[in-house]
Write an enzyme that holds these catalytic residues in place. Structure first.
Site, PDB file in Angstrom:
ATOM      1  N   ILE A 134       0.834  -1.198   0.000  1.00 30.43           N
ATOM      2  CA  ILE A 134       0.000   0.000   0.000  1.00 30.43           C
ATOM      3  C   ILE A 134       0.873   1.254   0.000  1.00 30.43           C
ATOM      4  O   ILE A 134       1.971   1.263   0.538  1.00 30.43           O
ATOM      5  CB  ILE A 134      -0.997   0.020   1.182  1.00 30.43           C
ATOM      6  CG1 ILE A 134      -0.280   0.113   2.520  1.00 30.43           C
ATOM      7  CG2 ILE A 134      -1.906  -1.196   1.140  1.00 30.43           C
ATOM      8  CD1 ILE A 134      -1.205   0.325   3.705  1.00 30.43           C
ATOM      9  N   CYS A 135       0.376   2.303  -0.623  1.00 28.28           N
ATOM     10  CA  CYS A 135       1.103   3.560  -0.731  1.00 28.28           C
ATOM     11  C   CYS A 135       0.955   4.355   0.568  1.00 28.28           C
ATOM     12  O   CYS A 135      -0.141   4.766   0.932  1.00 28.28           O
ATOM     13  CB  CYS A 135       0.578   4.372  -1.907  1.00 28.28           C
ATOM     14  SG  CYS A 135       1.390   5.964  -2.080  1.00 28.28           S
ATOM     15  N   LEU A 136       2.070   4.548   1.246  1.00 28.84           N
ATOM     16  CA  LEU A 136       2.090   5.328   2.478  1.00 28.84           C
ATOM     17  C   LEU A 136       3.043   6.516   2.365  1.00 28.84           C
ATOM     18  O   LEU A 136       3.282   7.218   3.331  1.00 28.84           O
ATOM     19  CB  LEU A 136       2.524   4.440   3.650  1.00 28.84           C
ATOM     20  CG  LEU A 136       1.605   3.271   3.981  1.00 28.84           C
ATOM     21  CD1 LEU A 136       2.230   2.388   5.036  1.00 28.84           C
ATOM     22  CD2 LEU A 136       0.254   3.772   4.448  1.00 28.84           C
TER      23      LEU A 136
END
Length: 129
Positions: free
Chosen positions: A77-79
């Protein structure tokens, strides 16, 4: 992390289960999100980076790989924009519970309803009809 999990369970607000390998370097389990009284459950996994705690874990939901632009290859996931700067300002105080609560939790709250609305993911009971 144990206190965070205990507090969530006591408040009937738990939304993930994690366990690790014997070395504590690889974590895996399940997380879930409720929408319209339906529970959407996903496999979760991540490795503790060699540079931890300076570097946050990269959390992956492999079964959602390629279903949203806010995800990297392998279902990570893009964090980058929101969570990683926060992590950087709080090194070494942050840990796995923070990655879940301040990284994965907000990501699920934004991405899962959008994926459901676009019918990119469906509830497991709807998929069998």
């Amino acid at each position: 992390m144990l206190q965070y999990v205990s507090n969530n369970k006591a408040a009937d607000n738990d939304w993930f289960r994690l366990e690790s390998n014997k070395d504590g370097t690889r974590w895996f389990g399940k997380c879930w999100y409720f929408q319209n009284l339906l529970k959407y459950e996903f496999e979760i996994e991540f490795d503790i980076p060699v540079t931890y705690p300076t570097t946050a874990p990269e959390i992956a939901l492999p079964e959602l790989d390629g279903k949203t632009a806010k995800m990297y290859r392998g279902g990570k996931i893009c964090l980058t924009d929101h969570f990683k700067p926060l992590w950087g300002r709080n090194v070494p105080k942050f840990g796995i519970a923070h990655a879940m609560a301040l990284g994965l939790g907000p990501w699920l709250a934004v991405e899962i309803p959008d994926l459901i609305e676009k019918e990119i993911i469906t509830h497991k009971d709807e998929a069998t009809k």
